[in-house]
Design an enzyme around this catalytic site. Structure first.
Site, PDB file in Angstrom:
ATOM      1  N   ASP A   1      -1.819  -1.665   6.425  1.00  0.00           N
ATOM      2  CA  ASP A   1      -1.905  -1.173   7.572  1.00  0.00           C
ATOM      3  C   ASP A   1      -3.158  -0.675   7.760  1.00  0.00           C
ATOM      4  O   ASP A   1      -3.838  -0.358   9.085  1.00  0.00           O
ATOM      5  CB  ASP A   1      -0.795  -0.123   8.009  1.00  0.00           C
ATOM      6  CG  ASP A   1      -1.269   1.251   7.137  1.00  0.00           C
ATOM      7  OD1 ASP A   1      -1.842   1.115   6.198  1.00  0.00           O
ATOM      8  OD2 ASP A   1      -0.561   2.318   7.601  1.00  0.00           O
TER       9      ASP A   1
ATOM     10  N   ASP B   1      -7.258  -2.856   3.422  1.00  0.00           N
ATOM     11  CA  ASP B   1      -6.000  -3.857   3.199  1.00  0.00           C
ATOM     12  C   ASP B   1      -6.516  -5.376   3.493  1.00  0.00           C
ATOM     13  O   ASP B   1      -5.744  -6.188   3.247  1.00  0.00           O
ATOM     14  CB  ASP B   1      -4.826  -3.591   3.737  1.00  0.00           C
ATOM     15  CG  ASP B   1      -4.300  -2.256   3.327  1.00  0.00           C
ATOM     16  OD1 ASP B   1      -4.284  -1.961   2.074  1.00  0.00           O
ATOM     17  OD2 ASP B   1      -3.735  -1.331   4.024  1.00  0.00           O
TER      18      ASP B   1
ATOM     19  N   ASP C   1       0.946  -1.182   0.171  1.00  0.00           N
ATOM     20  CA  ASP C   1       0.013   0.008  -0.001  1.00  0.00           C
ATOM     21  C   ASP C   1       0.926   1.183   0.051  1.00  0.00           C
ATOM     22  O   ASP C   1       2.027   1.088   0.456  1.00  0.00           O
ATOM     23  CB  ASP C   1      -0.885  -0.012   1.333  1.00  0.00           C
ATOM     24  CG  ASP C   1      -1.871   1.061   1.224  1.00  0.00           C
ATOM     25  OD1 ASP C   1      -2.256   1.498   0.093  1.00  0.00           O
ATOM     26  OD2 ASP C   1      -2.418   1.326   2.249  1.00  0.00           O
TER      27      ASP C   1
END
Length: 783
Positions: A538, A542, A301
């Protein structure tokens, strides 16, 4: 539902009473095996039972205690396995407690942060965005949107208002609610699902461990008929004494059992988990160590991985006639005193904090699927904040150039827009919104990002950026971080079919405007293409992708839900630790594969010689202590040291075919040379005790040849190991020959031994060449 005072919560006395009644939120199956279970698992095994039975039969036959030395190896193996696994478990448990997320809990009228395992039935808690719901409960205040996809497979956020039931295993997408716990511990929904999943204990095992289980099952099936036929032949057909027949049969069976292989694997995996734990990496699933070794695609990410997790507002750019002061009033009304839904809202609240005089009649929290949030205010109309293309939809083209100009500089761009009517609950943004301002947000690139991504490039690992941001923004950030192929980006909103998603997963490096469901589809597409995929993240968005990845890695500073799903948690939230983590996975699996081939050489030899002896009516040429000596000095001791060495090449191929391929040249060389030497000794009427010595010498030479091959390329440490084992074997034959009954009584036996020892390297070389040619032929046929 048990009544709890909503203003006071439970008292200390009530909490203690419920703990005594077992109404505490402790899931007994969650932390893995207990220490007692670990001890029993290592002691009570099929092969340990076989070894005990074999030792008992040897004792009943009056055999020398030297023939029972394999039991010493069994005891040492068992003790080592127990020690290492308990040591690793304690380290992991300790780190788990240190990193445990806490839940705001009302006790005796005070709100306290409480570990989830300390909660009891009837506790009143508050859940915030990103938090994992740790027990079942009923909402008694506020409203939240829960994602129950991990339980139901449905990715849409589900509204949980007063009176609604929330389930453990789900997580909070947005909103805030006060919840009274109605089911805790093993009674909670997620715990029952986990217990049902554990009905198939092999389902979660890695490919390597499944292969070892299969190997052990096959060997276990073969042992009984081979042992029975071999004993019958030795005792009835060859008319050997009961003692000699038992000793020959036991030696053959001991040689077939890969007694140290499973232990070596368990110890190496536990040692790896312990090392990662010492490096502040929480290992929640041991299988992920093997997955890490095979990773060839790493999905990251943007926010919190490539960049620092803290987001800040860089600038606000007005687009219409409204003054900056009015835009500030809008953002203060939306974010000033409201609980932030996500990191973006936190950044906005820091700059636009404070109470607003505007009355909010309706608020729509942020949802990852639609990428906007907003509110309706009495006398002011409605305001939306989110991704520009999602807020304006068909009208986005009017501000596209402005947005892309800032996105190309690495900013995350949000649009503030005004809408005349009242906002509807969730779904797509209403048509007809008027642009008011662009909000530019930024994250600093992590200090070690360049070095980290350069390492992965050198190791043949492809890095993919999967972000909810604009693809232009994500691409620029990826470029600044030094990710190869950052210029190849795509807006996943344009991908409408599964085939388009599949093709994009292979052809693009940066994916923008990715919803949680799209992240999941991209990961699945990469896996279908044959890749082993790791996913770092995080945030709540996700979670679905991390669950589908071969290995999910979470930042401890991020959403609690991400840490709950991940197999690995970086407790210091430092992405720069990833090279060392991947390297550790490669080291342990490569070394296990290398050492495993040593173990299988002996098993192939023993099975092959036993079968030939059965069909040719020859006595089995070894005694069990002969094989124990050779196994210790050419397999066990060097295998243990080799399993702890650095080895950072990416693991390729399936475990069992790979190690069998490596072991077959040595195993077949042993079978050929041992059988020929044994037949020669029998043909010339030489003593069987001499034949045992000759055949053991052959095993020693071939064992050293195999050890030499797996030690290439040599370094000083490997030279020391190989040299030490060679000296130990020479000493066993020359100085301790009488003790190990490695003696020659007929000079003609020396001639046979010399011929066999000269032939062994030649046969080994020829077998190696034959297998190499076979590999090339198979590779050509596959093309």
């Amino acid at each position: 539902m048990i009544y709890t005072d909503p203003e006071q919560g439970l008292s200390r006395e009530q909490v203690e009473q419920r703990k005594l009644r077992g109404q505490q939120n402790v899931v007994t199956a969650k932390s893995g095996l207990s220490e007692k279970a670990i001890i029993l698992r290592h002691i009570v095994t099929y092969f340990n039972l076989v070894f005990v039975v074999l030792a008992a039969v040897l004792a009943l036959s009056g055999s020398s205690i030297k023939n029972m030395t394999f039991m010493v190896v069994v005891l040492i193996n068992t003790a080592l396995g127990i020690f290492q696994q308990i040591r690793a478990k304690r380290a992991v448990d300790k780190l788990t407690l240190v990193t445990a997320h806490k839940v705001q809990t009302l006790r005796d009228g005070k709100w306290l942060p409480m570990r989830s395992d300390l909660l009891v039935l009837g506790d009143i808690v508050e859940f915030y965005p990103g938090e994992h719901i740790c027990a079942d409960g009923t909402v008694i205040g506020g409203t939240l949107y829960a994602n129950e996809s991990l339980l139901t497979g449905e990715a849409d956020a589900v509204e949980k208002a007063v009176g609604s039931q929330v389930l453990s295993g789900s997580f909070v997408m947005s909103g805030k609610a006060r919840v009274q716990l109605t089911k805790v511990g093993n009674d909670a929904f997620a715990a029952k699902l986990t217990q049902a999943a554990k009905a198939n204990p092999h389902a979660a095992k890695s490919e390597m461990m499944r292969s070892l289980d299969k190997l052990i099952q096959i060997v276990g099936i073969i042992l009984i008929p081979v042992g029975a036929v071999l004993f019958y032949q030795e005792f009835q057909i060859l008319s050997q004494s009961f003692r000699d027949s038992v000793e020959g049969t036991v030696a053959a069976l001991v040689g077939m059992i890969p007694e140290g292989l499973y232990l070596l694997t368990s110890v190496a995996m536990a040692a790896s988990a312990l090392k990662l734990t010492q490096d502040k990496v929480l290992v929640q699933d041991m299988n992920c160590i093997e997955s890490l070794a095979r990773v060839d695609v790493l999905c990251v990410d943007k926010t919190g991985t490539i960049t620092e997790p803290v987001m800040e507002v860089g600038e606000v750019i007005p687009l219409g006639d409204q003054s900056p002061e009015y835009i500030e009033s809008v953002l203060t009304a939306l974010y000033g005193s409201r609980q932030p839904d996500n990191d973006t809202a936190k950044a906005l609240q820091e700059l636009f904090s404070g109470e607003s005089p505007w009355e909010c009649t309706k608020y729509i929290p942020f949802q990852s699927k639609y990428k906007w949030s907003g509110g309706t205010f009495r006398g002011q109309g409605s305001f939306l904040v989110g991704a520009p293309e999602n807020v304006l939809r068909l009208g986005y083209s009017s501000i596209r150039n402005n947005v892309e100009e800032w996105s190309s500089k690495g900013y995350r761009v949000l649009l503030v827009a005004w809408y005349e009517g009242e906002l509807s609950d969730g779904g797509e943004a209403p048509a007809g919104a008027t642009p008011m301002a662009l909000v530019l947000l930024r994250n600093r690139i992590r200090e070690k990002a360049h070095d980290t991504f350069r390492y992965f490039g050198e190791q043949g690992v492809t890095v993919k950026v999967i972000s909810g941001d604009s693809p232009v923004t994500a691409s620029e950030v990826a470029r600044q971080a030094g990710i190869p192929g950052a210029e190849r980006y795509v807006d996943t909103g344009t991908l409408t079919t599964d085939q388009e998603i599949y093709d994009a997963a292979e052809n693009y490096t940066v994916f923008g405007r990715v919803t949680p469901q799209m992240k999941k589809k991209l990961i699945l597409s990469m896996k279908k293409q044959g890749h082993t995929v790791a996913m770092t993240g995080d945030g709540v968005n996700d979670v679905l992708a991390m669950k589908e990845a071969d290995c999910g890695v979470a930042m401890a500073s991020g959403a609690q839900a991400a840490s709950q799903v991940a197999q690995l948690v970086l407790t210091e939230s430092d992405f720069a630790a990833m090279p060392a983590i991947v390297g550790e996975g490669r080291r342990v699996i490569n070394n296990i594969q290398r050492a495993a081939s040593l173990f299988l050489v002996k098993n192939i030899m023993s099975l092959g010689v036993a079968l030939i002896c059965i069909f040719t009516a020859m006595p089995y040429p070894f005694q069990s202590f002969n094989l124990t000596l050779i196994a210790a000095l050419t397999i066990g001791v060097p295998g243990f040291f080799l399993a702890m060495e650095p080895n950072y090449e990416r693991v390729r191929g399936r475990f069992l075919p790979t190690v069998l391929r490596q072991a077959l040249p040595g195993g077949l060389t042993n079978v050929i040379v041992v059988v020929l030497a044994h037949l020669t000794m029998i043909a010339f009427g030489l003593p069987l005790t001499d034949s045992a010595t000759v055949c053991t010498a052959v095993l020693a030479v071939v064992g050293m040849l195999v050890l030499y091959k797996v030690s290439v390329p040599f370094d000083n440490f490997r030279k020391i190991i190989w040299g030490a084992m060679a000296v130990a074997l020479l000493g066993s034959f020359l100085l301790l020959g009488s003790f190990f009954e490695l003696t020659i009584t007929d000079s003609r036996s020396l001639l046979v031994m010399a011929s066999a020892l000269v032939a062994a390297p030649t046969v080994f070389f020829v077998m190696g060449r034959l297998f190499a040619l076979t590999d090339k032929l198979i590779a050509k046929l596959k093309k």
